[in-house]
Design an enzyme around this catalytic site. Structure first.
Site, mmCIF file in Angstrom:
data_model
loop_
_atom_site.group_PDB
_atom_site.id
_atom_site.type_symbol
_atom_site.label_atom_id
_atom_site.label_comp_id
_atom_site.label_asym_id
_atom_site.label_seq_id
_atom_site.Cartn_x
_atom_site.Cartn_y
_atom_site.Cartn_z
ATOM 1 N N GLU A 14 -6.757 1.833 -3.042
ATOM 2 C CA GLU A 14 -5.335 1.863 -3.324
ATOM 3 C C GLU A 14 -4.801 0.436 -3.482
ATOM 4 O O GLU A 14 -3.735 0.207 -4.053
ATOM 5 C CB GLU A 14 -4.641 2.554 -2.154
ATOM 6 C CG GLU A 14 -3.235 2.963 -2.401
ATOM 7 C CD GLU A 14 -2.764 3.894 -1.288
ATOM 8 O OE1 GLU A 14 -3.133 5.077 -1.326
ATOM 9 O OE2 GLU A 14 -2.059 3.430 -0.393
ATOM 10 N N ARG A 72 -2.578 10.947 6.005
ATOM 11 C CA ARG A 72 -2.703 9.569 6.497
ATOM 12 C C ARG A 72 -2.200 8.575 5.456
ATOM 13 O O ARG A 72 -2.450 8.738 4.268
ATOM 14 C CB ARG A 72 -4.174 9.262 6.800
ATOM 15 C CG ARG A 72 -4.439 7.808 7.115
ATOM 16 C CD ARG A 72 -5.867 7.547 7.526
ATOM 17 N NE ARG A 72 -6.812 7.588 6.440
ATOM 18 C CZ ARG A 72 -7.161 6.538 5.688
ATOM 19 N NH1 ARG A 72 -6.592 5.355 5.871
ATOM 20 N NH2 ARG A 72 -8.048 6.664 4.727
ATOM 21 N N GLN A 85 -7.553 14.644 3.120
ATOM 22 C CA GLN A 85 -6.894 13.777 2.136
ATOM 23 C C GLN A 85 -7.721 13.620 0.869
ATOM 24 O O GLN A 85 -8.905 13.285 0.940
ATOM 25 C CB GLN A 85 -6.690 12.407 2.756
ATOM 26 C CG GLN A 85 -6.098 11.394 1.794
ATOM 27 C CD GLN A 85 -5.533 10.208 2.550
ATOM 28 O OE1 GLN A 85 -6.256 9.281 2.878
ATOM 29 N NE2 GLN A 85 -4.251 10.244 2.839
ATOM 30 N N PHE A 132 0.850 -1.190 0.000
ATOM 31 C CA PHE A 132 0.000 0.000 0.000
ATOM 32 C C PHE A 132 0.887 1.241 0.000
ATOM 33 O O PHE A 132 2.044 1.178 0.405
ATOM 34 C CB PHE A 132 -0.892 0.004 1.254
ATOM 35 C CG PHE A 132 -2.362 -0.023 0.950
ATOM 36 C CD1 PHE A 132 -2.976 -1.187 0.528
ATOM 37 C CD2 PHE A 132 -3.138 1.128 1.085
ATOM 38 C CE1 PHE A 132 -4.333 -1.212 0.255
ATOM 39 C CE2 PHE A 132 -4.496 1.110 0.812
ATOM 40 C CZ PHE A 132 -5.099 -0.057 0.391
ATOM 41 N N ARG A 136 -0.621 9.268 -0.588
ATOM 42 C CA ARG A 136 -1.746 9.812 -1.341
ATOM 43 C C ARG A 136 -1.641 11.297 -1.665
ATOM 44 O O ARG A 136 -2.034 11.727 -2.748
ATOM 45 C CB ARG A 136 -3.020 9.576 -0.542
ATOM 46 C CG ARG A 136 -3.341 8.115 -0.498
ATOM 47 C CD ARG A 136 -4.521 7.832 0.376
ATOM 48 N NE ARG A 136 -4.753 6.393 0.331
ATOM 49 C CZ ARG A 136 -5.641 5.755 1.061
ATOM 50 N NH1 ARG A 136 -6.407 6.433 1.909
ATOM 51 N NH2 ARG A 136 -5.794 4.468 0.953
ATOM 52 N N LEU A 168 -15.000 5.255 -4.779
ATOM 53 C CA LEU A 168 -13.582 4.957 -4.589
ATOM 54 C C LEU A 168 -13.142 3.678 -5.285
ATOM 55 O O LEU A 168 -13.854 2.683 -5.288
ATOM 56 C CB LEU A 168 -13.297 4.795 -3.089
ATOM 57 C CG LEU A 168 -11.835 4.493 -2.780
ATOM 58 C CD1 LEU A 168 -11.025 5.766 -2.798
ATOM 59 C CD2 LEU A 168 -11.686 3.767 -1.467
ATOM 60 N N HIS A 171 -8.050 11.198 -2.186
ATOM 61 C CA HIS A 171 -7.616 9.871 -2.630
ATOM 62 C C HIS A 171 -7.356 9.954 -4.126
ATOM 63 O O HIS A 171 -8.184 10.483 -4.868
ATOM 64 C CB HIS A 171 -8.704 8.836 -2.330
ATOM 65 C CG HIS A 171 -8.217 7.430 -2.428
ATOM 66 N ND1 HIS A 171 -7.807 6.870 -3.622
ATOM 67 C CD2 HIS A 171 -8.055 6.473 -1.486
ATOM 68 C CE1 HIS A 171 -7.410 5.631 -3.396
ATOM 69 N NE2 HIS A 171 -7.553 5.359 -2.107
ATOM 70 N N HIS A 208 -11.524 12.272 0.582
ATOM 71 C CA HIS A 208 -11.620 10.925 1.120
ATOM 72 C C HIS A 208 -11.617 10.873 2.644
ATOM 73 O O HIS A 208 -12.347 10.098 3.244
ATOM 74 C CB HIS A 208 -10.427 10.124 0.589
ATOM 75 C CG HIS A 208 -10.438 8.681 0.945
ATOM 76 N ND1 HIS A 208 -11.465 7.842 0.587
ATOM 77 C CD2 HIS A 208 -9.540 7.913 1.629
ATOM 78 C CE1 HIS A 208 -11.200 6.618 1.031
ATOM 79 N NE2 HIS A 208 -10.054 6.638 1.673
#
Ligand SMILES: Cc1cc2nc3c(=O)[nH]c(=O)nc-3n(C[C@H](O)[C@H](O)[C@H](O)COP(=O)(O)OP(=O)(O)OC[C@H]3O[C@@H](n4cnc5c(N)ncnc54)[C@H](O)[C@@H]3O)c2cc1C
Length: 597
Positions: free
Chosen positions: A258, A401, A243, A122, A289, A255, A245, A356
Site C-alpha cells: 500500500e 485492519r 482482509q 497509508f 483496504r 503483494l 489487499h 492478505h
C-alpha cells in the site's frame, strides 16, 4: 510408542514462531534471564514478517502534525467498531515507544533530511479525525519487515535465545485443569517427536492465509497455532474477517505494498479513470483496504476492468518518477519486472484484490494472555498460555485492519506479553506434572499417517480446500454461497481425516509435514466458513450482498444484534459470542457511526 517413551526438554518458556511477534517476546524474556526456546518451521528470518513492505504505524509526527488520539480514532473506525477500544488505545499509545526502541536496536529506517524517521501516508490513517491523509508509516524503503526481522534476530542472538530451527509444533499439552504445559514437536531433520515442557507457552505462529487460493502469504502460513488451539478446546475469535489487499499482482498473488499508493500511486479502470475519487472523495486511493477492494471488485463487475478479459485494475505509478520509485519502492520495481513483465516507471501494473491477513485468531487480553469463556466470564485466563501477532485476536483490528498496524501489533503485544511473563515470577515456579497421555493425540495423528495404505494426497485436498474458500468466502459474499461453503468445508474435513502418506521415510519428509499442516488448514477454514455464514450483517471485511445498505442499517451493519465477537469451537462446530469492549483505558469511547471516507 506412547507418551512415556518420548524424549523431553524443559524450558521456562516455549515460544512457537520466530516472526516479528515471537522474536519481540523472546527478546524480552531472554534479556530477563529466562530459559527460552523459540521453535520455527523455517529459519527465523524467513518467517512471513520478512515480506512486509510498507511500514510500521506510529504517530511520531515527524512529517506532519500527528498524535496517538488520531491513530486511535482511525483504528477504531477502520475496525468498523468491532475492535476492543482498550486494546486499541494501548497499542496506539505504545506505538512511538516501540518504534524508537527498534530504532535504538539498529533498525535501518529511511531518514528525513533532519535525521528523523521517514514516514509515508497509508490507507485509513488520517489527521484530525478523518480530515486528510497523514504520514504515519515508519518505513525502511519497501523492505520494512525484512529490516525489522533481521534487527530482532540479531538482538535475540545477542541475548542468547535458544532457537529450534526447522521444528514443527504439533499439539498443545493441557492438563485436566485446562492449564497449558508445553507442546509436542517434530524435529524435521530426523522425524523424531519430542515433548517440550514449559511453565509458560506462547504462540506466535502467524496467519492462515494459505486457506485461500489467491494469497499474498508465504506457503508456511497454514494456521498451525489456530489448529493446535482449536483441537485442544480453545475457541477462535472473529475468524469470518479476512482482509483482501487491493493490490496483489494479477495472476501471481505477489503483494504490491500500500506504500505505492502512500507514495502517490493511483488505481485506474479500463477508461483510465481514477475511480476512487467517486467512492471516497476525501481519502481517494488511501481509503481502508476493505473499502478499496470492494470498489475495485465493483468496477470489474460493472465492466470497467482492464485487459482482454476485463478482470483487473491498473495501478499507475508512472507519474512518480524513476528516482522516487527506485529510492522508496525498489522491491516493487523488481516485482513488476519479475512477476508482471512491466517496467512500473513507464507503464501501469495489473492488480486484483488478494487475500492478505486474518483479523481473527486466538482470543487474548492486552497482556497477551489467552482467554476463553469459563463459569460465566467470557474472558477467563487460560493458565500458562499466551498468544501474540497474527495468530492472536486481542482485538485491535476488529473487522478490518489498517495497513501498518500489524507490524505495530507484533511489537506492542510481543513486548507486553514478554513483560507480563517476566513479572509473573516464573523463575521461582516449578513445572506442573505432565498428564500421562500428554502426547497421545499427536502420536495418534502420526500413527494414522504412517499406517495409511491408500488415501488422497494432502496437496490435492488442500488445493480443493483453497478453491472452495476462494469461491465461498470472497470479497463480496452471499448467504447462499456461505451456506453452501459450510457444507463443502465439512465434506473436506472428512477427506482430511482420510489423507494418505505414501512416503513414510523419517528424514526431512516434507510430505509428512504438509499432511500435518492440512489438519491446521481445515480448522482455520471451518472456523472461517461457519463464523461467516452465521453473521447476518455486513461489517468491515465481511460484506454480504444480502445485507446491503438500508436506512436502519447503513452499509448493512447491524450494531443492535451484531456488535459482538464470534467465538468458534472446533468440537461440534459450535458458536458463542462475547461483547465488544467499547471502553478505552483512559480516553472517551469513539461512538459507532457510519463509515465514509
Ligand atoms: C506480503 C506481506 C506484506 C505485508 N506488509 C505489511 C506491512 O507493511 N505492514 C504491516 O503492518 N503488516 C504487513 N503485513 C502483515 C504482517 O507482516 C504480518 O501480519 C506479520 O508479519 C505476522 O507476524 P507474526 O509474528 O504473527 O508471524 P509470522 O511472521 O508469519 O511468523 C510465524 C512464525 O511461526 C512459525 N510457525 C508457524 N507454525 C509453526 C509450527 N507448527 N511449529 C513451529 N513454528 C511454526 C513460522 O516458522 C514463523 O517463524 C504484510 C503481510 C504480507 C503477507
Amino acid at each position: 510408542m506412547g507418551t512415556a517413551s518420548l524424549p523431553r526438554r524443559k524450558f521456562d518458556v516455549v515460544i512457537v514462531g520466530a516472526g516479528g511477534s515471537g522474536m519481540r517476546a523472546s527478546l524480552q524474556l531472554a534479556l530477563a534471564g529466562l530459559n527460552v526456546a523459540v521453535l520455527s518451521k523455517v529459519f527465523p528470518t524467513r518467517s512471513h514478517t520478512v515480506a512486509a513492505q510498507g511500514g510500521i504505524g506510529a504517530s511520531l509526527g515527524n512529517m506532519a502534525e500527528d498524535n496517538w488520539h488520531y491513530h486511535f480514532y482511525d483504528t477504531v473506525k477502520g475496525s468498523d467498531w468491532l475492535g476492543d477500544q482498550d486494546a486499541i488505545e494501548f497499542m496506539c499509545r505504545e506505538a512511538p515507544k516501540v518504534v524508537y526502541e527498534l530504532e535504538h536496536m539498529g533498525m535501518p529506517f529511511d531518514r528525513n533530511p533532519d535525521g528523523t524517521i521517514y514516514q509515508r501516508p497509508f490507507g485509513g490513517h488520517t489527521a484530525n479525525y478523518g480530515e486528510k491523509p497523514v504520514q504515519r508509516a515508519c518505513a525502511a524503503a519497501d523492505r520494512t519487515g525484512h529490516a525489522m526481522l533481521h534487527t530482532l534476530y540479531q538482538q535475540n542472538v545477542k541475548a542468547r535465545t535458544n532457537f529450534f530451527v526447522e521444528w514443527m509444533a504439533l499439539d498443545l499439552i493441557r492438563d485436566s485443569e485446562g492449564d497449558v504445559l508445553g507442546v509436542t514437536a517434530l524435529e524435521m531433520e530426523t522425524g523424531d517427536v519430542y515433548i517440550l515442557e514449559a511453565k509458560t507457552t506462547l504462540f506466535a505462529t502467524g496467519g492462515a492465509g494459505r486457506i485461500f487460493a489467491a494469497s499474498t502469504n508465504a506457503f508456511i502460513n497454514t494456521g498451525d497455532g489456530l489448529g493446535m488451539a482449536a483441537r485442544s478446546g480453545i475457541p477462535l475469535e472473529d475468524m469470518e474477517f479476512w482482509q483482501f489487499h487491493p493490490t496483489g499482482v494479477h495472476n501471481a498473488g505477489v503483494l504490491l505494498t500500500e506504500g505505492c499508493r502512500g507514495e502517490g500511486a493511483i488505481l485506474r479502470n479500463a477508461n483510465g479513470e481514477r475511480f476512487m475519487e467517486r467512492y471516497a472523495p476525501t481519502l481517494k486511493d488511501l481509503a481502508p483496504r476493505d473499502f478499496v477492494s470492494r470498489c475495485m471488485d465493483q468496477e470489474i463487475k460493472e465492466g470497467r476492468g482492464c485487459g482482454p478479459n476485463k478482470d483487473y485494475i491498473n495501478l499507475d505509478m508512472t507519474h512518480l518518477g524513476g528516482d522516487t520509485i527506485l529510492k522508496r519502492l525498489p522491491s516493487v520495481f523488481e516485482i513488476g519486472h519479475n512477476f508482471a513483465n512491466v517496467d512500473i516507471t513507464k507503464e501501469p501494473i495489473p492488480v486484483v484484490p488478494t487475500i492478505h491477513y486474518q483479523m481473527g485468531g486466538i482470543p487474548t487480553n492486552i497482556h497477551g494472555q489467552v482467554v476463553a469463556p469459563k463459569n460465566g466470564n467470557p474472558n477467563s485466563v487460560v493458565g500458562g498460555f499466551y498468544a501474540v501477532g497474527e495468530c492472536s485476536c486481542v482485538s485491535v483490528h476488529g473487522a478490518n485492519r489498517l495497513g501498518t498496524n500489524s507490524l505495530l501489533d507484533l511489537l506492542v503485544f510481543g513486548r507486553a506479553a514478554g513483560n507480563h511473563i517476566v513479572d509473573s515470577g516464573l523463575k521461582k515456579q516449578s513445572h506442573k506434572p505432565l498428564p500421562a497421555d500428554a502426547a497421545d493425540a499427536s502420536l495418534a495423528r502420526l500413527a494414522r499417517l504412517d499406517s495409511s495404505t491408500n488415501g488422497e494426497y494432502a496437496q490435492d485436498v488442500a488445493n480443493d480446500l483453497r478453491d472452495t474458500m476462494q469461491r465461498h468466502a470472497s470479497v463480496f459474499r452471499t448467504q447462499a454461497l456461505m451456506d453452501e461453503g459450510v457444507k463443502k468445508v465439512a465434506d473436506l474435513a472428512e477427506r482430511v481425516k482420510a489423507i494418505g502418506l505414501k512416503d513414510k521415510s523419517k528424514v526431512f519428509n516434507t510430505a509428512r509435514i504438509e499432511a500435518l499442516e492440512v489438519d491446521n488448514l481445515i480448522e482455520s477454514a471451518q472456523a472461517t466458513m461457519v463464523s461467516a455464514a452465521a453473521r447476518k450483517e455486513s461489517r468491515g471485511a465481511h460484506t454480504v450482498n444480502d445485507y446491503g445498505d438500508t436506512p436502519e442499517h447503513p452499509n448493512g451493519r447491524n450494531d443492535e444484534v451484531w456488535m459482538k465477537h464470534t467465538l468458534w469451537y472446533s468440537e461440534g462446530n459450535r458458536l458463542e459470542y462475547k461483547p465488544v469492549n467499547l471502553k478505552p483505558l483512559t480516553v472517551e469511547s469513539v461512538p459507532p457511526k457510519v463509515r465514509t471516507f
